[in-house]
Design a protein around this motif. Structure first.
Motif, PDB file in Angstrom:
ATOM      1  N   MET A   1       0.810  -1.197   0.000  1.00  0.00           N
ATOM      2  CA  MET A   1       0.000   0.000   0.000  1.00  0.00           C
ATOM      3  C   MET A   1       0.855   1.263   0.000  1.00  0.00           C
ATOM      4  O   MET A   1       0.375   2.339  -0.291  1.00  0.00           O
ATOM      5  N   THR A   2       2.144   1.163   0.348  1.00  0.00           N
ATOM      6  CA  THR A   2       3.009   2.336   0.370  1.00  0.00           C
ATOM      7  C   THR A   2       3.582   2.648  -1.009  1.00  0.00           C
ATOM      8  O   THR A   2       4.118   3.732  -1.222  1.00  0.00           O
ATOM      9  N   GLU A   3       3.497   1.724  -1.944  1.00  0.00           N
ATOM     10  CA  GLU A   3       4.014   1.965  -3.279  1.00  0.00           C
ATOM     11  C   GLU A   3       3.101   2.941  -4.015  1.00  0.00           C
ATOM     12  O   GLU A   3       1.881   2.894  -3.896  1.00  0.00           O
ATOM     13  N   PRO A   4       3.690   3.860  -4.806  1.00  0.00           N
ATOM     14  CA  PRO A   4       2.867   4.822  -5.541  1.00  0.00           C
ATOM     15  C   PRO A   4       2.051   4.140  -6.628  1.00  0.00           C
ATOM     16  O   PRO A   4       2.431   3.090  -7.149  1.00  0.00           O
ATOM     17  N   LEU A   5       0.926   4.737  -6.964  1.00  0.00           N
ATOM     18  CA  LEU A   5       0.121   4.241  -8.072  1.00  0.00           C
ATOM     19  C   LEU A   5       0.895   4.406  -9.371  1.00  0.00           C
ATOM     20  O   LEU A   5       1.596   5.403  -9.582  1.00  0.00           O
ATOM     21  N   ARG A   6       0.755   3.443 -10.262  1.00  0.00           N
ATOM     22  CA  ARG A   6       1.470   3.460 -11.535  1.00  0.00           C
ATOM     23  C   ARG A   6       0.450   3.575 -12.661  1.00  0.00           C
ATOM     24  O   ARG A   6      -0.475   2.778 -12.761  1.00  0.00           O
ATOM     25  N   VAL A   7       0.635   4.566 -13.516  1.00  0.00           N
ATOM     26  CA  VAL A   7      -0.352   4.902 -14.538  1.00  0.00           C
ATOM     27  C   VAL A   7       0.300   4.919 -15.917  1.00  0.00           C
ATOM     28  O   VAL A   7       1.418   5.409 -16.079  1.00  0.00           O
ATOM     29  N   VAL A   8      -0.415   4.385 -16.908  1.00  0.00           N
ATOM     30  CA  VAL A   8      -0.070   4.584 -18.308  1.00  0.00           C
ATOM     31  C   VAL A   8      -1.044   5.614 -18.868  1.00  0.00           C
ATOM     32  O   VAL A   8      -2.260   5.496 -18.682  1.00  0.00           O
ATOM     33  N   LEU A   9      -0.505   6.611 -19.552  1.00  0.00           N
ATOM     34  CA  LEU A   9      -1.302   7.709 -20.081  1.00  0.00           C
ATOM     35  C   LEU A   9      -1.292   7.643 -21.607  1.00  0.00           C
ATOM     36  O   LEU A   9      -0.237   7.768 -22.230  1.00  0.00           O
ATOM     37  N   ALA A  10      -2.464   7.418 -22.204  1.00  0.00           N
ATOM     38  CA  ALA A  10      -2.575   7.278 -23.654  1.00  0.00           C
ATOM     39  C   ALA A  10      -3.446   8.390 -24.223  1.00  0.00           C
ATOM     40  O   ALA A  10      -4.652   8.440 -23.962  1.00  0.00           O
ATOM     41  N   ASP A  11      -2.828   9.282 -24.985  1.00  0.00           N
ATOM     42  CA  ASP A  11      -3.555  10.384 -25.621  1.00  0.00           C
ATOM     43  C   ASP A  11      -2.676  10.914 -26.748  1.00  0.00           C
ATOM     44  O   ASP A  11      -1.459  11.041 -26.581  1.00  0.00           O
ATOM     45  N   ASP A  12      -3.274  11.221 -27.902  1.00  0.00           N
ATOM     46  CA  ASP A  12      -2.464  11.686 -29.018  1.00  0.00           C
ATOM     47  C   ASP A  12      -2.115  13.165 -28.936  1.00  0.00           C
ATOM     48  O   ASP A  12      -1.374  13.676 -29.772  1.00  0.00           O
ATOM     49  N   GLN A  13      -2.623  13.868 -27.920  1.00  0.00           N
ATOM     50  CA  GLN A  13      -2.322  15.287 -27.762  1.00  0.00           C
ATOM     51  C   GLN A  13      -1.225  15.477 -26.713  1.00  0.00           C
ATOM     52  O   GLN A  13      -1.408  15.128 -25.540  1.00  0.00           O
ATOM     53  N   THR A  14      -0.113  16.051 -27.134  1.00  0.00           N
ATOM     54  CA  THR A  14       1.024  16.238 -26.239  1.00  0.00           C
ATOM     55  C   THR A  14       0.666  17.098 -25.036  1.00  0.00           C
ATOM     56  O   THR A  14       1.074  16.805 -23.903  1.00  0.00           O
ATOM     57  N   LEU A  15      -0.101  18.146 -25.245  1.00  0.00           N
ATOM     58  CA  LEU A  15      -0.460  19.039 -24.141  1.00  0.00           C
ATOM     59  C   LEU A  15      -1.297  18.323 -23.093  1.00  0.00           C
ATOM     60  O   LEU A  15      -1.136  18.557 -21.889  1.00  0.00           O
ATOM     61  N   VAL A  16      -2.195  17.460 -23.537  1.00  0.00           N
ATOM     62  CA  VAL A  16      -3.011  16.702 -22.584  1.00  0.00           C
ATOM     63  C   VAL A  16      -2.123  15.783 -21.757  1.00  0.00           C
ATOM     64  O   VAL A  16      -2.233  15.729 -20.525  1.00  0.00           O
ATOM     65  N   ARG A  17      -1.241  15.049 -22.413  1.00  0.00           N
ATOM     66  CA  ARG A  17      -0.369  14.132 -21.684  1.00  0.00           C
ATOM     67  C   ARG A  17       0.529  14.893 -20.703  1.00  0.00           C
ATOM     68  O   ARG A  17       0.696  14.475 -19.554  1.00  0.00           O
ATOM     69  N   THR A  18       1.093  16.011 -21.156  1.00  0.00           N
ATOM     70  CA  THR A  18       1.984  16.784 -20.291  1.00  0.00           C
ATOM     71  C   THR A  18       1.236  17.312 -19.073  1.00  0.00           C
ATOM     72  O   THR A  18       1.720  17.191 -17.934  1.00  0.00           O
ATOM     73  N   GLY A  19       0.063  17.871 -19.292  1.00  0.00           N
ATOM     74  CA  GLY A  19      -0.708  18.412 -18.180  1.00  0.00           C
ATOM     75  C   GLY A  19      -1.122  17.348 -17.191  1.00  0.00           C
ATOM     76  O   GLY A  19      -0.974  17.521 -15.970  1.00  0.00           O
ATOM     77  N   PHE A  20      -1.607  16.231 -17.697  1.00  0.00           N
ATOM     78  CA  PHE A  20      -2.035  15.154 -16.808  1.00  0.00           C
ATOM     79  C   PHE A  20      -0.849  14.568 -16.048  1.00  0.00           C
ATOM     80  O   PHE A  20      -0.963  14.240 -14.866  1.00  0.00           O
ATOM     81  N   ARG A  21       0.291  14.417 -16.731  1.00  0.00           N
ATOM     82  CA  ARG A  21       1.469  13.862 -16.057  1.00  0.00           C
ATOM     83  C   ARG A  21       1.909  14.762 -14.902  1.00  0.00           C
ATOM     84  O   ARG A  21       2.248  14.274 -13.813  1.00  0.00           O
ATOM     85  N   LEU A  22       1.901  16.062 -15.111  1.00  0.00           N
ATOM     86  CA  LEU A  22       2.291  16.993 -14.050  1.00  0.00           C
ATOM     87  C   LEU A  22       1.317  16.943 -12.883  1.00  0.00           C
ATOM     88  O   LEU A  22       1.708  16.962 -11.716  1.00  0.00           O
ATOM     89  N   ILE A  23       0.026  16.877 -13.189  1.00  0.00           N
ATOM     90  CA  ILE A  23      -0.994  16.822 -12.137  1.00  0.00           C
ATOM     91  C   ILE A  23      -0.845  15.544 -11.307  1.00  0.00           C
ATOM     92  O   ILE A  23      -0.851  15.570 -10.070  1.00  0.00           O
TER      93      ILE A  23
END
Length: 232
Positions: A1-23
């Motif tokens: 439970m102490t390990e961080p959540l691991r996410v794959v982010l799939a979107d063809d828009q660079t700005l969307v991926r960048t914003g979501f990754r930072l958030i």
């Protein structure tokens, strides 16, 4: 439970991926891979084995619907998939939910909603926005529509389980179900878990779809119940 959540982010828009990754990163959630189309997303999931996939529904080469189907095609350690869409009535979202996605988010989601959604589905809950999910189900459960319908026999459910399923499909939370049925919330959770197990469903989203597709709940019945709730 102490390990961080691991996410794959799939979107063809660079700005969307960048914003979501930072958030996500600011909230301690690791984006372990990014993808610009569905085939990349499938490969990234197989390579990194994330907890959650944020999947754009419309991407080149392979769209998010087909990618979701391939990712959730019976792997023993399937991640949870959240569909990303610009329009809350995108016709492909319903098919993705039927294919096993755990919910969906609009791309103008707030940072708090985004991180809460990832954490919610990771715990095994579905990401249900009752009003929007209801509209999707009502619109696309029409016979003959191009969807990946869930066909289930409700005969295995007890009368109480049928009652719980019907109320669940109307968007009631576990706490609201407990109040309506005069049960402890833990008992409601047990009923919901048994319903999902008996019907072979991943989560509450698929239970909602089954309730509509089998006719257990109809659009008219839901609207009447909604109006009654709003008046009380």
């Amino acid at each position: 439970m102490t390990e961080p959540l691991r996410v794959v982010l799939a979107d063809d828009q660079t700005l969307v991926r960048t914003g979501f990754r930072l958030i996500l990163g600011a909230d301690g959630i690791d984006v372990v891979a990014e993808a610009t189309h569905g085939a990349e997303a499938v490969e990234a999931v197989r390579r990194t084995r994330p907890d959650v996939v944020l999947m754009d529904i419309r991407m080149p080469e392979m769209d998010g619907l087909e990618a979701t189907r391939r990712i959730l095609a019976g792997a023993p350690d399937e991640p949870r998939v959240i569909i990303l869409t610009t329009f809350d009535l995108d016709r492909y979202v319903y098919a993705a939910l039927s294919a096993g996605a755990s919910g969906f988010l609009l791309k103008d989601v707030t940072p708090e909603q985004l991180t809460a959604a990832v954490r919610t589905v990771r715990t095994g809950d579905a990401l249900l926005a009752p009003a929007i999910t209801r509209r999707l189900v009502q619109r696309f459960t029409q016979r003959g529509s191009d969807t990946a319908a869930l066909h289930r026999d409700l005969a295995s459910l007890t009368p109480r389980e049928l009652e719980v399923l019907g109320l669940l499909a109307r968007g009631l939370s576990n706490a609201e179900l407990a109040t309506r049925l005069h049960l402890a919330e833990a008992t409601v959770k047990t009923h919901v878990a048994r319903i999902l197990a008996k019907l072979g469903l991943r989560d509450r989203v698929q239970a909602v779809i089954v309730a509509y597709e089998t006719g257990l709940v109809s659009a008219g019945a839901h609207e009447a119940a909604q109006q009654s709730t709003e008046q009380t």
